[in-house]
Design an enzyme around this catalytic site. Structure first.
Site, PDB file in Angstrom:
ATOM      1  N   ASP A 107       0.861  -1.188   0.000  1.00 22.06           N
ATOM      2  CA  ASP A 107       0.000   0.000   0.000  1.00 22.06           C
ATOM      3  C   ASP A 107       0.892   1.230   0.000  1.00 22.06           C
ATOM      4  O   ASP A 107       2.082   1.149   0.300  1.00 22.06           O
ATOM      5  CB  ASP A 107      -0.895   0.001   1.249  1.00 22.06           C
ATOM      6  N   SER A 108       0.302   2.386  -0.336  1.00 16.61           N
ATOM      7  CA  SER A 108       1.074   3.621  -0.268  1.00 16.61           C
ATOM      8  C   SER A 108       1.403   3.987   1.188  1.00 16.61           C
ATOM      9  O   SER A 108       2.376   4.669   1.452  1.00 16.61           O
ATOM     10  CB  SER A 108       0.315   4.765  -0.926  1.00 16.61           C
TER      11      SER A 108
ATOM     12  N   GLU B 238      -6.342  10.476   9.314  1.00 18.34           N
ATOM     13  CA  GLU B 238      -4.961  10.522   9.820  1.00 18.34           C
ATOM     14  C   GLU B 238      -4.820  11.543  10.949  1.00 18.34           C
ATOM     15  O   GLU B 238      -3.939  11.416  11.798  1.00 18.34           O
ATOM     16  CB  GLU B 238      -3.985  10.805   8.675  1.00 18.34           C
TER      17      GLU B 238
ATOM     18  N   TYR C 158      -0.694   8.399  -2.914  1.00 17.20           N
ATOM     19  CA  TYR C 158      -0.774   8.120  -4.341  1.00 17.20           C
ATOM     20  C   TYR C 158      -2.035   8.759  -4.939  1.00 17.20           C
ATOM     21  O   TYR C 158      -2.059   9.087  -6.125  1.00 17.20           O
ATOM     22  CB  TYR C 158      -0.860   6.610  -4.593  1.00 17.20           C
TER      23      TYR C 158
ATOM     24  N   CYS D  14      -3.684  -1.192  -2.057  1.00 19.22           N
ATOM     25  CA  CYS D  14      -3.945   0.214  -2.374  1.00 19.22           C
ATOM     26  C   CYS D  14      -4.911   0.299  -3.549  1.00 19.22           C
ATOM     27  O   CYS D  14      -4.620  -0.190  -4.639  1.00 19.22           O
ATOM     28  CB  CYS D  14      -2.622   0.878  -2.730  1.00 19.22           C
ATOM     29  N   ASN D  15      -6.072   0.935  -3.328  1.00 14.71           N
ATOM     30  CA  ASN D  15      -7.055   1.063  -4.393  1.00 14.71           C
ATOM     31  C   ASN D  15      -6.509   1.873  -5.553  1.00 14.71           C
ATOM     32  O   ASN D  15      -6.736   1.546  -6.716  1.00 14.71           O
ATOM     33  CB  ASN D  15      -8.320   1.749  -3.862  1.00 14.71           C
ATOM     34  N   THR D  16      -5.772   2.965  -5.257  1.00 12.41           N
ATOM     35  CA  THR D  16      -5.247   3.818  -6.320  1.00 12.41           C
ATOM     36  C   THR D  16      -4.257   3.044  -7.190  1.00 12.41           C
ATOM     37  O   THR D  16      -4.332   3.085  -8.422  1.00 12.41           O
ATOM     38  CB  THR D  16      -4.563   5.067  -5.729  1.00 12.41           C
TER      39      THR D  16
ATOM     40  N   CYS E  47     -11.193   2.912  -0.824  1.00 18.18           N
ATOM     41  CA  CYS E  47      -9.913   3.388  -0.277  1.00 18.18           C
ATOM     42  C   CYS E  47      -9.712   2.673   1.048  1.00 18.18           C
ATOM     43  O   CYS E  47     -10.651   2.548   1.837  1.00 18.18           O
ATOM     44  CB  CYS E  47      -9.955   4.903  -0.081  1.00 18.18           C
ATOM     45  N   THR E  48      -8.481   2.214   1.270  1.00 20.25           N
ATOM     46  CA  THR E  48      -8.228   1.384   2.454  1.00 20.25           C
ATOM     47  C   THR E  48      -8.425   2.116   3.779  1.00 20.25           C
ATOM     48  O   THR E  48      -8.541   1.488   4.822  1.00 20.25           O
ATOM     49  CB  THR E  48      -6.777   0.846   2.444  1.00 20.25           C
ATOM     50  N   HIS E  49      -8.433   3.456   3.742  1.00 17.48           N
ATOM     51  CA  HIS E  49      -8.666   4.191   4.989  1.00 17.48           C
ATOM     52  C   HIS E  49     -10.135   4.166   5.426  1.00 17.48           C
ATOM     53  O   HIS E  49     -10.430   4.268   6.605  1.00 17.48           O
ATOM     54  CB  HIS E  49      -8.263   5.659   4.826  1.00 17.48           C
TER      55      HIS E  49
END
Lengths: 277, 277
Positions: A12-13, A152, A44, A75-77, A190-192
């Site tokens: 992942d980023s 974050e 990303y 990472c989805n992006t 998105c992983t977040h």
């Protein structure tokens, strides 16, 4: 890969992909795990396909060199923009999260209409729209660039985050209704975003099911490894398995540990600095 | 450098440094300008000193190779964390924005107390606190990680941005009063923040003057170049000078152009992609 433990690499980023890792670990507690967070070059999601492709390819190569036998692009992006670049860069099987996420959305949708929330770059690629169209589903995609910084900042259950999410979801669901069946799926691209699951569930229309890629990614891993995974956890069950996990981060190891714990749900023990430049 | 035009390089992690460039141009319209935005690796403000130092040094070298004879580090984070690394990397004079910003704050403050808002990394370095202490000023530093994403989302005069800024300023000014003189300066320690000047002015206590580094950085440039700058614009005067400017960006040139216009106040004409990896 029978007779010994498989080594699964997750990329992942940043730390967000730990939400995917956690789900894979719950199904394959017996594997060894390598996790790579490209924290020196994140995010990303605001960057161009060319830049994301270059970063993702070098990150993937690093995990292969460390011994990964299967690579999960959490990472989805990167999955949306750079899956081909990653496959060209390594000699191990590569799994993205777009197809599993779309598959899961398709399995739960009755109205064949979904709203997808994701980063700017993922939305601009229309990767989810295409993957859903291949499953006879309509999709409305909405970029939500403020959600990652809010998460974050630690503002998970916070009035500002609620207000921002409401603005994004109102726009997405308002447009999605026009002339089509009402969406009954909200795909967290998105992983977040799984960290905002409770808040998003509260704000989305009542008929909507929240879907993220983690669970169906675990199923895709099973297929690739030709292994029988544990059954998915039953509702309310939480499997607390501490994986055999070695993490790599391109920026500060301390910061990775601190943020990572929030996503993994327990301490991140082994983190090594990786220099790709 | 008399007898011909000077070439001034301005460096930032992204487009925000164009606010500093604009101010320098207003004082030295006759110079040539090179601007470097490290957009593929931004943001710097959430990353470690080691990573920021590496990125900033390579960016500075690039500008020197392009012909810069003086380097203005417009990025507060790079100025705070990496000024020595940058000076080691190049053979031209290097100016950061911390000292000019502190100098300006000192010139306007009566109570000798300031609040500094900046990125996480700038605050963690305490560079402003030290620069202000050297001028017999107390400082309370407050990291405001959500302001840059809000500005980049274009939410300049927006209720969410107002709410977030109020939370940050309330915390900063509440703590700053304890046992000390009330702060009468709010130092904007990030190149993005001048875009929120109006909103921040409205939210800060009435006795507070807003200060950013741009104007005093222009004065420092004059000193280095041994040139007589134009006088600063009088209040209300806006100088609309289109500089002889060549920009470089490490990520998408189109995105730099689009975002850059918001900071520069007019179209960004000449942008070239720079590959540092």
């Amino acid at each position: 890969m029978s007779g010994r433990r498989a080594t699964i690499g997750v990329f992942d980023s940043g730390v967000g992909g730990l939400t995917v890792l956690k789900e894979v670990v719950a199904r394959f507690p017996e594997a060894d795990y390598l996790y790579f967070g490209d924290t020196a070059r994140l995010p990303y999601g605001t960057k161009s396909a060319a830049t994301v492709g270059r970063y993702a390819a070098s990150s993937a190569r690093y995990l292969e060199q460390q011994g990964a036998e299967l690579l999960v692009v959490a990472c989805n992006t990167a999955s949306a923009l750079a899956l081909d670049a990653i496959r060209d860069a390594v000699n191990i099987p590569v799994l993205g999260v777009i197809e599993p996420g779309a598959e899961r959305a398709s399995a739960v949708s009755r109205t064949r209409s979904a709203v997808v929330i994701a980063t700017e770059a993922t939305v601009a690629s229309h990767a989810y729209q295409q993957a859903l169209a291949a499953r006879q589903m309509a999709a409305r995609e909405k970029a939500c660039p403020l959600l990652v910084p809010l998460i974050e900042e630690g503002w998970i259950e916070h009035p500002v985050t609620e207000q921002v999410a409401r603005i994004y979801l109102d726009e997405a669901f308002a447009g999605a209704g026009d002339g089509n069946a009402a969406p009954d799926v909200l795909l967290l691209g998105c992983t977040h975003y799984p960290l905002l699951r409770r808040l998003l569930h509260r704000l989305a229309p009542p008929q909507v099911t929240l879907v993220d890629s983690a669970e169906s990614t675990a199923a895709a891993v099973a297929q690739k490894l030709e292994l029988e995974p544990l059954p998915p956890p039953s509702p309310g069950e939480e499997r607390r398995i501490v994986p055999r996990l070695h993490c790599f981060a391109t920026d500060s190891v301390e910061k990775f540990r601190r943020l990572g714990e929030r996503f993994l749900g327990h301490e991140v023990e082994r983190v090594t600095h990786a220099d790709l430049e």
